[in-house]
Write an enzyme that holds these catalytic residues in place. Structure first.
Site, PDB file in Angstrom:
ATOM      1  N   CYS A  67     -64.141  -1.871 -11.791  1.00 39.27           N
ATOM      2  CA  CYS A  67     -64.766  -3.024 -11.958  1.00 39.27           C
ATOM      3  C   CYS A  67     -64.506  -4.052 -10.897  1.00 39.27           C
ATOM      4  CB  CYS A  67     -64.604  -4.023 -13.555  1.00 39.27           C
ATOM      5  SG  CYS A  67     -62.762  -4.248 -13.547  1.00 39.27           S
ATOM      6  N   HIS A 106     -60.842  -6.790 -17.097  1.00 39.09           N
ATOM      7  CA  HIS A 106     -62.173  -6.298 -16.552  1.00 39.09           C
ATOM      8  C   HIS A 106     -62.471  -7.703 -15.596  1.00 39.09           C
ATOM      9  CE1 HIS A 106     -66.082  -4.716 -16.227  1.00 39.09           C
ATOM     10  NE2 HIS A 106     -66.670  -5.610 -17.045  1.00 39.09           N
ATOM     11  N   ASP A 121     -72.713  -7.547 -14.506  1.00 39.46           N
ATOM     12  CA  ASP A 121     -71.698  -6.895 -14.451  1.00 39.46           C
ATOM     13  C   ASP A 121     -72.375  -5.362 -13.790  1.00 39.46           C
ATOM     14  OD1 ASP A 121     -69.294  -5.234 -15.105  1.00 39.46           O
ATOM     15  OD2 ASP A 121     -69.297  -5.494 -17.116  1.00 39.46           O
TER      16      ASP A 121
END
Length: 280
Positions: A67, A106, A121
């Site tokens: 991420c 995250h 995302d």
């Protein structure tokens, strides 16, 4: 950054203007082109959150990342294209413990566009959404066969989804991660980036993995398995096939199926994750 080279890397051919259609296309094209993977950790390297290094890795060397890498670099691209981007901190819910990861677990993005807010995302795995989700509604948001929602609770937002076998008006909602809208900086994620590369409590340390969205499905490598998922349609059900891999097969599979070529030998890993001592 060479913006055109980045756009070519993800196969984006439309007008690169700061509008909603472009944002949706960029988001989906990124997921279809750039794997979510942690193979650097399992081939003798370390991930460094330095934008030029991430650009070289993902664009020039056609790798992927987790991420902090994928969303971090994507935020830079969006800013170069004129989008207003805010880095956010998310906490992923563990399916094993039922608890959340620590803050900065995250990295996700909020894009403000024409008075509306969108959650982006491109750095998540199997439950991830393919196109930006609206932060201005708590109602269901359908994406193909999947349904998501963002449920606000005071200052916290919860990203939830209905699993493929559980969709519909009466289906249960499962939490994916939670987050706030407090703006963050790249530097805020450095400590957790190192944690995920060294802690037995992190999936990224315990398992070598690589996954990418495909038209109509998803392809995932983990440990010594290759898992192919075909998404359901009106006429078919969800289909999952698993192939066991020998160590000597894995480099070829990564190259042929994911376009990933490593500079150093990969050490496949699929160990149990240790529950963290602190539960959130």
């Amino acid at each position: 950054m060479d913006v055109q080279r980045y756009l070519s890397r993800i196969g984006f051919a439309g007008p690169a203007e700061a509008g909603l259609d472009a944002l949706r296309s960029l988001h989906t094209r990124h997921l279809l082109s750039v794997p979510f993977e942690n193979l650097t950790v399992h081939s003798g390297g370390r991930v460094q959150l330095h934008p030029p290094l991430l650009y070289d890795k993902i664009v020039n060397r056609r790798r992927g990342g987790f991420c902090y890498e994928n969303n971090g670099l994507f935020s830079w691209l969006l800013q170069e294209l004129g989008f207003q981007v805010t880095l956010l901190s998310g906490q992923v819910k563990s399916q094993k413990t039922g608890f959340y990861g620590p803050p900065f677990d995250h990295l996700i993005l909020m894009v403000s566009l024409d008075g509306q807010r969108w959650l982006c995302d491109v750095g998540f795995g199997v439950p991830g959404f393919s196109a930006p989700l609206s932060l201005d509604t708590s109602g269901p948001q359908e994406q193909g066969h999947r349904v998501y929602r963002i449920r606000p609770d005071k200052e916290m937002f919860f990203l939830e989804w209905q699993r493929e076998e559980n969709s519909g008006a009466d289906g249960d909602w499962a939490e994916i991660y939670k987050f706030t809208l407090e703006p963050r900086r790249w530097e805020d994620f450095l400590e957790m980036c190192q944690y995920h590369q060294s802690s037995p409590c992190s999936i990224f340390f315990c398992k070598s993995l690589c996954t990418v969205l495909k038209p109509g499905g998803r392809l995932t490598y983990i440990g010594r398995r290759l898992i192919r998922v075909v998404f359901p349609t009106e006429a078919t059900e969800l289909e999952t096939t698993t192939r066991e891999l020998k160590d000597e097969e894995i480099p070829g599979v990564l190259a042929e199926e994911f376009g990933v070529v490593l500079n150093s030998p990969l050490i496949p890993k699929d160990e149990a994750i240790t529950p963290p001592p602190v539960m959130y």
